[in-house]
Design an enzyme around this catalytic site. Structure first.
Site, PDB file in Angstrom:
ATOM      1  N   ARG A   1      -8.862 104.233 -17.355  1.00  0.00           N
ATOM      2  CA  ARG A   1      -8.181 103.814 -18.584  1.00  0.00           C
ATOM      3  C   ARG A   1      -7.196 104.870 -19.014  1.00  0.00           C
ATOM      4  O   ARG A   1      -7.529 106.048 -19.101  1.00  0.00           O
ATOM      5  CB  ARG A   1      -9.189 103.561 -19.700  1.00  0.00           C
TER       6      ARG A   1
ATOM      7  N   SER B   1     -10.776  96.964 -22.230  1.00  0.00           N
ATOM      8  CA  SER B   1     -11.882  96.486 -23.054  1.00  0.00           C
ATOM      9  C   SER B   1     -11.643  96.570 -24.561  1.00  0.00           C
ATOM     10  O   SER B   1     -10.720  95.970 -25.069  1.00  0.00           O
ATOM     11  CB  SER B   1     -13.134  97.245 -22.641  1.00  0.00           C
ATOM     12  N   HIS B   2     -12.449  97.381 -25.241  1.00  0.00           N
ATOM     13  CA  HIS B   2     -12.394  97.425 -26.698  1.00  0.00           C
ATOM     14  C   HIS B   2     -11.255  98.304 -27.209  1.00  0.00           C
ATOM     15  O   HIS B   2     -11.061  98.416 -28.416  1.00  0.00           O
ATOM     16  CB  HIS B   2     -13.716  97.953 -27.243  1.00  0.00           C
TER      17      HIS B   2
ATOM     18  N   LYS C   1     -10.282  98.302 -13.070  1.00  0.00           N
ATOM     19  CA  LYS C   1     -11.549  98.658 -12.431  1.00  0.00           C
ATOM     20  C   LYS C   1     -11.846  97.723 -11.272  1.00  0.00           C
ATOM     21  O   LYS C   1     -11.317  96.605 -11.196  1.00  0.00           O
ATOM     22  CB  LYS C   1     -12.692  98.677 -13.431  1.00  0.00           C
TER      23      LYS C   1
ATOM     24  N   GLU D   1     -26.464 100.046 -26.612  1.00  0.00           N
ATOM     25  CA  GLU D   1     -26.280 100.139 -28.063  1.00  0.00           C
ATOM     26  C   GLU D   1     -24.852  99.824 -28.492  1.00  0.00           C
ATOM     27  O   GLU D   1     -24.585  99.577 -29.650  1.00  0.00           O
ATOM     28  CB  GLU D   1     -26.682 101.517 -28.560  1.00  0.00           C
ATOM     29  N   SER D   2     -23.914  99.872 -27.534  1.00  0.00           N
ATOM     30  CA  SER D   2     -22.506  99.659 -27.846  1.00  0.00           C
ATOM     31  C   SER D   2     -22.134  98.185 -27.889  1.00  0.00           C
ATOM     32  O   SER D   2     -20.986  97.831 -27.682  1.00  0.00           O
ATOM     33  CB  SER D   2     -21.662 100.368 -26.798  1.00  0.00           C
TER      34      SER D   2
ATOM     35  N   ARG E   1     -19.936 111.147 -29.333  1.00  0.00           N
ATOM     36  CA  ARG E   1     -20.838 110.127 -29.864  1.00  0.00           C
ATOM     37  C   ARG E   1     -22.184 110.790 -30.173  1.00  0.00           C
ATOM     38  O   ARG E   1     -22.738 111.505 -29.331  1.00  0.00           O
ATOM     39  CB  ARG E   1     -21.052 109.010 -28.860  1.00  0.00           C
TER      40      ARG E   1
HETATM   41  C1  VG1 Z   1     -18.527 102.867 -23.987  1.00  0.00           C
HETATM   42  C2  VG1 Z   1     -19.932 102.497 -24.393  1.00  0.00           C
HETATM   43  C3  VG1 Z   1     -20.730 102.056 -23.183  1.00  0.00           C
HETATM   44  C4  VG1 Z   1     -19.994 100.910 -22.486  1.00  0.00           C
HETATM   45  C5  VG1 Z   1     -18.578 101.323 -22.161  1.00  0.00           C
HETATM   46  C6  VG1 Z   1     -17.768 100.188 -21.583  1.00  0.00           C
HETATM   47  O1  VG1 Z   1     -18.557 103.969 -23.092  1.00  0.00           O
HETATM   48  O2  VG1 Z   1     -20.574 103.565 -25.024  1.00  0.00           O
HETATM   49  O3  VG1 Z   1     -22.011 101.671 -23.592  1.00  0.00           O
HETATM   50  O4  VG1 Z   1     -20.659 100.541 -21.313  1.00  0.00           O
HETATM   51  O5  VG1 Z   1     -17.914 101.763 -23.342  1.00  0.00           O
HETATM   52  O6  VG1 Z   1     -17.726  99.118 -22.463  1.00  0.00           O
HETATM   53  P1  VG1 Z   1     -18.264 105.465 -23.574  1.00  0.00           P
HETATM   54  O7  VG1 Z   1     -18.283 106.278 -22.332  1.00  0.00           O
HETATM   55  O8  VG1 Z   1     -16.953 105.435 -24.282  1.00  0.00           O
HETATM   56  O9  VG1 Z   1     -19.364 105.816 -24.528  1.00  0.00           O
HETATM   57  V1  VG1 Z   1     -16.392  98.099 -22.486  1.00  0.00           V
HETATM   58  O10 VG1 Z   1     -16.794  96.787 -23.357  1.00  0.00           O
HETATM   59  O11 VG1 Z   1     -15.225  99.209 -23.132  1.00  0.00           O
HETATM   60  O12 VG1 Z   1     -15.997  97.859 -20.889  1.00  0.00           O
HETATM   61 CO    CO Z   2     -15.553  95.296 -23.011  1.00  0.00          CO
END
Ligand code: VG1
Ligand code: CO
Length: 542
Positions: free
Chosen positions: A21, A112-113, A125, A363-364, A495
């Site tokens: 990313r 993603s988010h 990916k 948890e996310s 986090r």
């Molecule tokens: C975050 C979340 C993790 C999740 C990942 C991808 O990762 O904590 O639980 O699997 O995003 O989610 P990180 O390394 O930023 O804590 V998604 O929906 O962005 O593909």
């Molecule tokens: Co996502």
């Protein structure tokens, strides 16, 4: 038709928690995307003549990179590419398509988010033939290739029409543009009691699903409104936009606050939900009650047998280490295995493939099952609906009854976003250095039982993943966990995960931040969060 183009390596193409990313302008550098895609192919073996699935979450730059990926797949010898119409495939739908059509693997274009747009984030990916994110062994191999790449292969096939469903020949390869929703909707219909859900909506049950202008819009429209008869307007913000309407497509209490406010309001619908950029996360809010993702996975596991797809029961439950222990209590009661993995869905793949776990969660806001090899936002929403229909109770009743039966795991995550990388690393280094001396000491009157840096020993393939999060465990089971995000694209995100178990039913309706106040203060005492980050408070509390 096939050209071999000379290129030079980029040093920053290490995949993180979920693929590579970066900001769009980084991806727009000369050959940046080409280098990474070629490195994926270079790390794979035996795909000649086989099928590659390609799709993305529709964000800015999606269509351009899809064209590149198709032309490179042709040049590298794939026999066929299946691509979602308009370049769209949610992450769980892509996982399903890979599995259903026995593809060699897939490329998913998503951050993603993270926000989208010309100056926001993009991502790539690779998912393997089981439909799941490449395991660490493969992402390490891809990264190694990115460091030595000297050329890539691309076919001159012109622009492929991504908008018309059907099959065309391009560069000696077949390109099939598929309906991105149909296969996925059919899968959901095979898992859940659609008749019961239709009856639920017919009885006047009101729901809000916020697609956040991201990829789940077309899926939610088709499944909730067209197939289940939910009234028009149930799905909100359902048109995917390249910049998600300028918002973060992250379904949490900050970025989906409007939904939270509506669900807590006087005329709240019965059930509220939202999903993220690529459709693999879920936010669940019942009328008058927010369900934490950690609780949600426990409650879904405890009730999954009420849905046709899970009536035979579960083989096991897996959760990421920072996810609360609520699911552990359910596994214990059901007499099934519980597995604790590092953060990131790629670690669940082996457990699902080996049929050791049926439901997994993070948890996310990620929950999923063995129906695909990704977390799945709409799946979680439909399972909740199926449970509500089968039990004839409200989400609030189900949550409070669950807490009464199992106890409540008060849980919160505090994120410190875009901290200077050096400062975040200093915090982690300092914390690591003092781990051994922490056990036996007390902070704010709470005694530390143990402290370590989480390492995962995969029970299926024996691989070991180290440094997956620092845990400080207190006597009595409370804990704080610290880790740095592997999905951010600027600076570092710290986090901090905080958890306390409360068995006493009379103490189940406290405010979460108040219930965790001692631990929150202890986390700062232990790690020096404020002094290291220079922040007085977190940027996001979920
Ligand atoms: C975050 C979340 C993790 C999740 C990942 C991808 O990762 O904590 O639980 O699997 O995003 O989610 P990180 O390394 O930023 O804590 V998604 O929906 O962005 O593909
Ligand atoms: Co996502």
């Amino acid at each position: 038709m096939i050209r071999t183009v000379a290129t030079k390596p980029y040093s920053d193409q290490k995949p993180g928690t979920s693929g590579l990313r970066k900001k769009v302008p980084v991806f727009q550098q000369e050959h940046y995307a080409e280098n990474f895609i070629q490195s994926i192919f270079d790390a794979l073996d035996g795909f000649k003549g086989k099928t590659l699935v390609i799709g993305g979450d529709g964000r800015f730059y999606n269509r351009e990179v899809i064209q590149t990926a198709i032309a490179m797949a042709a040049a590298n010898g794939f026999g066929k590419v299946m691509v979602g119409q308009g370049g769209i495939l949610s992450t769980p739908a892509a996982s399903h398509v890979i599995r259903k059509y026995k593809a060699f693997g897939g490329i998913i274009l998503s951050a993603s988010h993270n926000p989208g747009g010309p100056h926001e984030d993009f991502g790539i990916k690779y998912n393997a033939g089981n439909g799941g994110p490449a395991p660490e062994k493969l992402t390490d191999a891809i990264f190694a290739k990115t460091k030595v790449i000297s050329s890539f292969k691309i076919a001159d096939i012109g622009t492929v029409d991504l908008d018309t469903i059907g099959t065309v020949e391009a560069g000696g390869m077949t390109v099939e543009v598929i309906d991105p929703v149909a296969d996925y909707a059919e899968l959901m219909e095979s898992l859940f009691d659609f008749d019961a859900l239709r009856a639920l909506f017919k009885s006047g049950f009101r729901m809000r699903f916020d697609a956040m202008h991201a990829v789940t819009g077309p899926y939610a429209k088709e499944i909730l409104e067209n197939r289940l008869g939910a009234p028009n307007g149930t799905a909100r913000n359902f048109i995917p936009l390249p910049d998600f309407g300028g918002h973060h497509p992250d379904p949490n209490l900050v970025h989906a606050k409007h939904l939270y406010d509506e669900m807590m309001g006087p005329d709240a619908p019965d059930f509220g939900a939202a999903s993220d950029g690529d459709g693999d996360r879920n936010l669940i809010i019942g009328k008058g009650i927010f369900v934490t993702p950690s609780d949600s996975v426990a409650m879904l596991a405890a009730n999954a047998h009420l849905a046709p797809g899970y009536k035979a029961g579960l083989k096991g439950i897996a959760r990421s280490m920072p996810t609360s222990g609520a699911a552990d209590r359910v596994a214990e009661k059901l007499g099934i295995g519980i597995y604790e993995t590092p953060t990131g869905w790629k670690f669940f793949g082996n457990l699902l493939d080996a049929d050791m776990a049926t439901i997994c969660g993070e948890e996310s806001a990620g929950t999923g099952s063995n129906h695909v090899r990704e977390k799945d936002g709409l799946w979680a929403v439909l399972l909740w609906l199926n449970i509500l229909a089968a039990r004839g109770e409200s989400a609030k009743q189900i949550v409070t009854e669950h807490w009464a039966a199992y106890g409540r795991n008060y849980y919160s995550r505090h994120d410190y976003e875009e901290v200077e990388t050096d400062r975040a690393n200093a915090l982690v280094d300092e914390l690591r250095a003092k781990l051994a001396s922490l056990p036996g000491t007390s902070v704010r009157g709470m005694k530390i039982a143990s402290a370590d840096d989480f390492a995962y020993h995969d029970p299926v393939d024996g691989s070991i993943a180290k440094n997956q999060g620092i845990r400080v465990l207190f006597e009595g089971g409370s804990r704080v966990v610290f880790r740095l995000s592997g999905t951010g694209t600027s600076g570092a995100t710290l986090r901090v995960y905080i958890e306390r178990y409360e068995p006493d039913k009379s103490r189940h309706d406290l405010d979460t931040q108040e219930a965790l106040a001692d631990l929150i203060a202890a986390a700062d005492d232990i790690a020096g969060i404020r002094s290291h980050t220079g922040r007085a408070k977190p940027s996001v509390i979920t």
